[in-house]
Design a protein around this motif. Structure first.
Motif, PDB file in Angstrom:
ATOM      1  N   ILE B 316       0.719  -0.957   0.038  1.00  0.00           N
ATOM      2  CA  ILE B 316       0.292  -0.093   0.260  1.00  0.00           C
ATOM      3  C   ILE B 316       0.821   0.754   0.307  1.00  0.00           C
ATOM      4  CG2 ILE B 316      -1.506   0.880   1.272  1.00  0.00           C
ATOM      5  CD1 ILE B 316      -3.363  -1.151   2.298  1.00  0.00           C
ATOM      6  N   ILE B 317       1.425   1.417   0.397  1.00  0.00           N
ATOM      7  CA  ILE B 317       3.093   2.820   0.870  1.00  0.00           C
ATOM      8  C   ILE B 317       3.403   2.521  -0.089  1.00  0.00           C
ATOM      9  CG2 ILE B 317       4.797   3.446   2.408  1.00  0.00           C
ATOM     10  CD1 ILE B 317       3.666   2.197   4.834  1.00  0.00           C
ATOM     11  N   THR B 319       2.029   1.640  -3.552  1.00  0.00           N
ATOM     12  CA  THR B 319       1.453   2.409  -4.059  1.00  0.00           C
ATOM     13  C   THR B 319       1.759   4.148  -3.827  1.00  0.00           C
ATOM     14  OG1 THR B 319       0.672  -0.163  -4.036  1.00  0.00           O
ATOM     15  CG2 THR B 319      -0.837   1.615  -5.324  1.00  0.00           C
ATOM     16  N   ALA B 320       1.005   4.308  -3.098  1.00  0.00           N
ATOM     17  CA  ALA B 320       0.858   5.496  -2.349  1.00  0.00           C
ATOM     18  C   ALA B 320       2.160   6.620  -2.710  1.00  0.00           C
ATOM     19  CB  ALA B 320       0.602   5.733  -0.935  1.00  0.00           C
ATOM     20  N   SER B 323       2.183   6.274  -6.497  1.00  0.00           N
ATOM     21  CA  SER B 323       1.246   6.968  -7.717  1.00  0.00           C
ATOM     22  C   SER B 323       1.300   9.228  -7.374  1.00  0.00           C
ATOM     23  CB  SER B 323      -0.161   6.897  -6.941  1.00  0.00           C
ATOM     24  OG  SER B 323      -0.174   6.058  -5.544  1.00  0.00           O
ATOM     25  N   TYR B 324       1.940   8.968  -6.821  1.00  0.00           N
ATOM     26  CA  TYR B 324       2.315  10.318  -6.851  1.00  0.00           C
ATOM     27  C   TYR B 324       2.890  10.577  -8.171  1.00  0.00           C
ATOM     28  CZ  TYR B 324       4.454  14.785  -5.846  1.00  0.00           C
ATOM     29  OH  TYR B 324       5.035  16.422  -6.363  1.00  0.00           O
ATOM     30  N   PHE B 349      -3.729  13.395  -7.020  1.00  0.00           N
ATOM     31  CA  PHE B 349      -3.356  12.754  -6.405  1.00  0.00           C
ATOM     32  C   PHE B 349      -3.750  12.354  -4.678  1.00  0.00           C
ATOM     33  CE2 PHE B 349       0.433  12.210  -2.986  1.00  0.00           C
ATOM     34  CZ  PHE B 349      -0.006  11.524  -3.118  1.00  0.00           C
ATOM     35  N   ILE B 352      -6.214  10.375  -4.215  1.00  0.00           N
ATOM     36  CA  ILE B 352      -5.828   8.736  -3.944  1.00  0.00           C
ATOM     37  C   ILE B 352      -6.131   8.755  -2.920  1.00  0.00           C
ATOM     38  CG2 ILE B 352      -4.211   7.263  -5.008  1.00  0.00           C
ATOM     39  CD1 ILE B 352      -4.273   8.443  -7.367  1.00  0.00           C
ATOM     40  N   MET B 353      -5.303  10.049  -1.907  1.00  0.00           N
ATOM     41  CA  MET B 353      -4.634   9.686  -0.664  1.00  0.00           C
ATOM     42  C   MET B 353      -6.041   9.415   0.059  1.00  0.00           C
ATOM     43  SD  MET B 353      -1.632   9.518  -0.172  1.00  0.00           S
ATOM     44  CE  MET B 353      -1.359   8.630  -2.147  1.00  0.00           C
ATOM     45  N   LEU B 356      -7.153   6.112  -0.097  1.00  0.00           N
ATOM     46  CA  LEU B 356      -6.387   5.219   0.820  1.00  0.00           C
ATOM     47  C   LEU B 356      -6.976   5.141   2.002  1.00  0.00           C
ATOM     48  CD1 LEU B 356      -3.371   5.189  -1.203  1.00  0.00           C
ATOM     49  CD2 LEU B 356      -4.794   3.720  -0.801  1.00  0.00           C
ATOM     50  N   THR B 360      -8.704   2.377   4.824  1.00  0.00           N
ATOM     51  CA  THR B 360      -7.571   1.999   5.933  1.00  0.00           C
ATOM     52  C   THR B 360      -8.122   2.200   7.378  1.00  0.00           C
ATOM     53  OG1 THR B 360      -5.207   2.733   4.565  1.00  0.00           O
ATOM     54  CG2 THR B 360      -5.080   2.146   6.780  1.00  0.00           C
ATOM     55  N   GLY B 432      -7.428   4.065  -6.139  1.00  0.00           N
ATOM     56  CA  GLY B 432      -6.552   4.366  -5.707  1.00  0.00           C
ATOM     57  C   GLY B 432      -6.682   2.952  -4.356  1.00  0.00           C
TER      58      GLY B 432
END
Lengths: 737, 737
Positions: B316-317, B319-320, B323-324, B349, B352-353, B356, B360, B432
């Motif tokens: 996950i991290i 990907t995060a 993706s930036y 972006f 997307i965060m 996530l 979570t 995302g």
């Protein structure tokens, strides 16, 4: 012509009926000393609960009234007197509950005594008790709404379609808010009380100790019988008072926006729902005359059910027929207009018929899903053969399935009544459905009275035949209770929609577009409220029942000779547990219902609040139907074992394994059908009313744009507002002309 | 620059990984002959089910494809090739389920054998099995979507913001429709299968006959183990394949409407979700490297959980972070516009965060509500002390309560991602969240593999230590399954909203105003669908379980020596019962999901259908969370008794009265958490996709007005459409410029 004065007269008439019939009940013989003593215990327990409850609610009423008064004083479209209306509504609602409980705790023991003579006599006493309550509730509602309207109208000098009329109706909303708030607390508090006692008494008494229901050795038995009175009677009385007022008021709000050229200075659309409610009282009185059975009637439920049906249908048909003439008398020949929708009085009558049809159909569907001998209950019985788990799965499935047809009927009713007479049609459909509330309530309330009578008969060790008669009445009461809930949820849905529509108008928004992300978020949050509310109510019952179980177990363990009947159980300890638990546990759900619309409205604005209300209404109606019907079906699945049921060729009776499984299902269903389920209809209406009350403030805060002139509105000459009118109100009025 | 070709490459890479790892699993030792024989039984049973299921679905696919082809050929914005895309989607989805089942039925017995050596080895085999499935699903999805997009784009000669691009995406919707339809049937059919077998096996085996779980004397035990594979593996694989495709597609639809001046001819917003999905595959592969424990690890769940968390969080991290860079590479520096909402790539972006974060948080909340040792599960344990009824009440209450926080998070996520990047933001947030589906699925699928391994160990009478190790893996699998469901429902909600938004655009309506009576009626009907759907699914499990119970009872009665282990149970009869019941019972709920949006749309028009979808989405999300979490909490309340729980100072273990009560709760929860609950997310997405597919037809039928030009849209030079464009499409395009 001042037909408006007719309205409080209807109310006074109903209260007169209440007084006369109440004194008749009191004059009946209350039986032997033992019966009187037990009845005394129950009456005292019930009164103790009501006192404790009202003591807490006084603080709530004072604080809310201060807030409302401040809001009313500082906003143009409102007035400080909204606080007064609120207090009156709250007091009337509490009084309605009080009247119901008073008569029920008198009628119960007299019904038990009457059952020593005949079924006919027992029905007469218990049903008269119920009708005292029904008339009391309807009378107080019509009296309160009617006289407040007259006083406020004259105080503000309100004429049709003026800012003053808007203010009059806005202040009247306070009356409904007061009524509905008390209703919520009474319903939830009473519901927790009765089910905590019932579940607690059953779990230890029936399941563990193996003694029958209402056995005087069970320390929780008095609390259980008190519960019938505070939950099924006082709670329901306050509930229906609130519903009735909210439904009539919602139609009045939309009526006040309707442009009408009638013989009553343009206020005919406001008067109509009150007059129909008044007429409904008269026809309910007539209907009660049909509810009687011959002295020689056989001992079966059919004859009692038939008598009640006669009374119910009699009053509904009379109301339907007479409303045709009332509509034609009161409403103008020319078309009326509400927010661009034009409609005739014929169409208004059509909408009333749609409302009655929706209510009737939903009642029939509800009965199908909860009655013995029909497919749904039979499926639960069959699934009891493989244990409690499959019984529960079966009941949950039946409950969820039972939402389908009522929702389709409701959706058709919404579309149909709107098609006929716009939003006014939706509101008047609900008002028509609720017109015979007095009769509905009489039929609903006689059940718990008979249930209590059975308890008293058992505890005072009257002969078995007495209990048999009260059991017949109780069984019929279960069916009528289920259909009554169907009616209640259907009318609540339509009322909530009418209030919702009124909210949109008063908040000055153009619509509620769920395509907007914020509004959609509101829809989600609103939809969640009935879930958390139900969760809290159910959990409260679970917790309180556990406390009760532990207390009963302790008494069985510590009081010597209790099981042999030589030691006396401490009934009051169990009563105290139920009382304290219910008062404590009703706070949080009540607060959520009242505060969540405020938070959403003031933070996110009126359109998001609209989405929130829609979400709450849809989810509340679904959860209400689901829980009521699952609970009812489980209950009757269990009851079916009393006469024996056939599963795969074998016949099972009470105490068989499948029966035990069905008892578990019934216990799960108890909080569903008597605590959280019936609260749903108050919840959705209360949140709508709260929103309606704050709507003018929101419109100011969020500078909501006024809707543009809809293209279909006829231009008409406008009566000028009689006093200085703020720019806001002018804009509002302009919209409608 | 043709980065679009990267997309299918990511897919091929994932499939390569699948092939390599699959052959590794196959090369592992499958243990002794008895184990092999049992595994053979399970594999054959699973294959028999899949064959039976796919045989039925072929008819459905053919009929639906013909209808779609006709619709596509007769409507300007669509094309007959939508039927082809649909068939490919259906075949890919079925293949995803097949791959999962194939590897799971190989990995189970090899995990059992590995557990004879060490926990580390057992984890390696079972997790590799899971990752084969995860990569297979993600690879097929990305490959299918990517190559279809490339082919269709070139076939239609589509450029950004042209009618041809609209057609390309419209046809691509068919792929998603195919995938999601198969997913629904697989999830429901598999869910019914596994729970009928599980409930049936438990009720007679554990409760009546008193033999342990997975005892070879129980005739339903093979069916039970087959169920893990067809429900928890094949069903879930098809489910996540459908979800993954739907989420990416929804973003592509909104991306195709977005006006962007980028280096990729204006299609960057369409490419972005596919590229992120592709990158997610790479980072899931990297994540799998973290999932390993040392040979000397102690025998406890903590170490396994930690390894899985490492893998999950790692992917996950990564990907995060990446993706930036992807967003900044692919999207243009200048602002993009979608339906009047302007946004920058920085805001994309941000969205997307938000996605996530929502995923979570909802996972954490889900874990709280279903994990052992936390308040909710402990409250259910405490309520087990007073019997099954209070245990059930407790679980229902926990389930309802557990909707509150997720809904608030979701509402905030909707509002937040919309605030940042409009509807594109809502869609990309979901995309995302779903980027690491391969990893999620690996973590989800290893649980049932371990569960099966335990069953095989038990049935082939391996030493107790083997079972201990597989039990550790199974326990961790239960927790990850719960959080996985939280993730699934959150992403489904956002995806459904994105599809809903896409629907509004394609259907050409201005908004969805629930203030309109018809739309509100649609909201009610939509809200009801998840209730009737759940009811059917639950009832199906109840019925099938009863048939199973009767068959098992019959075998215990009629087969001599079965309880002594000398008579051989007829496993295949039980397998046949589950297979037939699930195929038969999946039809009606599936048909409701597919047909109800068609009925509402064609009868009442697109705006009412919009209300219907909103109602279904809200109610589906609520019912999904409620049922998943109630079921999970009941399960873990029951499991808590294995180590002993303290209630009011006393410690209770398995076989105590409170434990028995908790078994009843767990059984009720089984269909909740494994049949109806997890179907909710497919249901709401499928109905949205069906609506999106028929949207162009509805727009034509109902002559939907085009929305007016929103005031905030920048006027820009418009690329002319490359081919003849109908007036409808012109109007559509004008709106966006």
């Amino acid at each position: 012509m001042n037909i408006v004065y007719l309205v409080p007269c209807f109310g006074l008439l109903a209260l007169l009926y209440t007084a006369v019939k109440s004194s008749w009940v009191t004059r009946q013989d209350a039986g032997n000393d033992k019966m009187k003593e037990i009845a005394q215990h129950i009456a005292e327990g019930a009164m103790a609960f009501l006192k404790a409850e009202y003591k807490v609610l006084i603080y709530f009423v004072i604080i809310a009234a201060l807030l409302l008064g401040y809001m009313g004083a500082t906003h143009e479209n409102s007035h400080w007197s909204i606080a007064l209306a609120f207090v009156i509504g709250a007091v009337f609602s509490a009084t309605a509950g009080f009247i119901g409980m008073k008569i029920a705790t008198k009628a119960n023991v007299r019904t038990a005594h009457a059952a020593r003579t005949s079924l006919a006599k027992a029905l007469q006493v218990s049903f008269t008790g119920g009708s005292v309550m029904g008339m009391g509730v309807a009378g107080l509602a019509v009296l309160g709404l009617g006289s407040l309207f007259i006083i406020l109208k004259s105080y503000f000098g309100a004429e049709a379609n003026t800012a003053e009329m808007i203010k009059t109706i806005e202040v009247l909303t306070g009356f409904s808010l007061g009524a509905e708030s008390i209703a919520l607390f009474a319903r939830v508090g009473g519901g927790i009380y009765t089910k905590a006692a019932d579940v607690g008494a059953d779990l230890v008494g029936k399941v563990e100790a193996g003694i029958p229901e209402d056995d005087p050795r069970n320390p929780a038995t008095i609390a259980d019988n008190v519960g019938d009175n505070v939950g099924d009677v006082a709670g329901m009385g306050a509930d229906l008072f609130g519903s009735y007022v909210a439904t009539v008021l919602a139609t009045m709000v939309l009526g006040s926006e309707t442009v009408s050229h009638d013989a009553f200075g343009g206020i005919a659309p406001i008067l109509l729902p009150m007059i129909i409610a008044g007429a409904g009282i008269i026809f309910s009185m007539i209907g009660t005359l049909f509810v009687r059975i011959g002295e020689g009637s056989g001992l079966n439920t059919g004859v009692v059910q038939k008598a009640l049906n006669m009374g119910n249908w009699g009053s509904i048909i009379l109301t339907a027929v007479v409303s045709y003439f009332l509509v034609n008398w009161i409403l103008p020949e020319s078309a009326m207009t509400l927010r661009g929708h034009e409609f005739t009085r014929g169409q208004v009558f059509g909408a009333i018929m749609v409302g009655l049809a929706v209510g009737t159909l939903i009642s029939i569907i509800t009965e199908y899903y909860t009655a013995m001998g029909k497919r749904p209950v039979k499926s639960i019985i069959r699934q009891s053969a493989t244990g409690a788990a499959t019984n529960i799965i079966g009941g949950l499935s039946v409950g969820m399935e039972s939402t389908t047809l009522p929702i389709l009927v409701l959706a058709a009713g919404i579309a149909g009544s709107f098609h006929l007479a716009g939003l006014y049609g939706v509101a008047i459909a609900a008002a028509g459905m609720m017109a015979t509330t007095a009769m509905q309530l009489a039929i609903d309330a006689f059940g718990p009275i008979a249930d209590n009578a059975g308890g008293i008969a058992e505890m005072s060790e009257l002969p078995k035949e007495v209990r048999e008669k009260t059991d017949i009445l109780d069984a019929v009461g279960n069916t009528t209770a289920a259909t009554g809930k169907g009616f209640a949820i259907a009318s609540a849905a339509l009322t909530a929609l009418a209030l919702f529509a009124a909210f949109v108008g008063v908040a000055g928004i153009q619509g509620i577009d769920i395509y907007k992300a914020n509004v959609l978020a509101g829809l989600f949050v609103g939809g969640m409220i009935p879930f958390i509310f139900s969760s809290l109510a159910i959990a409260a019952v679970g917790r309180a029942a556990m406390a009760m179980v532990e207390e009963v177990r302790r008494q069985f363990r510590e009081i010597p000779g209790i099981m042999e009947g030589t030691g006396k159980p401490e009934y009051d300890k169990c009563v105290a547990i139920s009382t304290q638990a219910s008062i404590r546990e009703m706070m949080l759900p009540g607060a959520i219902a009242l505060i969540s619309p405020l938070l959403v409205g003031f933070i996110a604005g009126p359109e998001v609040l609209g989405g929130f209300l829609a979400g709450a209404t849809v989810s509340g109606v679904l959860m209400g139907i689901f829980q009521n019907n699952a609970g009812g079906a489980w209950d009757n699945a269990k009851k079916s074992f009393e006469k024996g049921v056939e599963i795969n060729g074998e016949t099972y009776y009470k105490k068989s394994e499948p029966h035990k499984a069905s008892v578990t299902g019934d216990t799960v269903g108890d909080p569903f059908k008597d605590t959280s389920g019936p609260s749903m209809n108050i919840l959705i209406k209360l949140m709508s009313i709260v929103s309606l009350v704050i709507a003018p403030t929101l419109a100011e805060m969020f500078h909501t744009k006024q809707p543009p002139v809809p293209p279909t509105v006829k231009t008409e000459t406008v009566k000028p507002a009689t006093k200085t009118v703020s720019s806001k109100v002018t804009a509002y009025l302009v919209e409608k002309k």
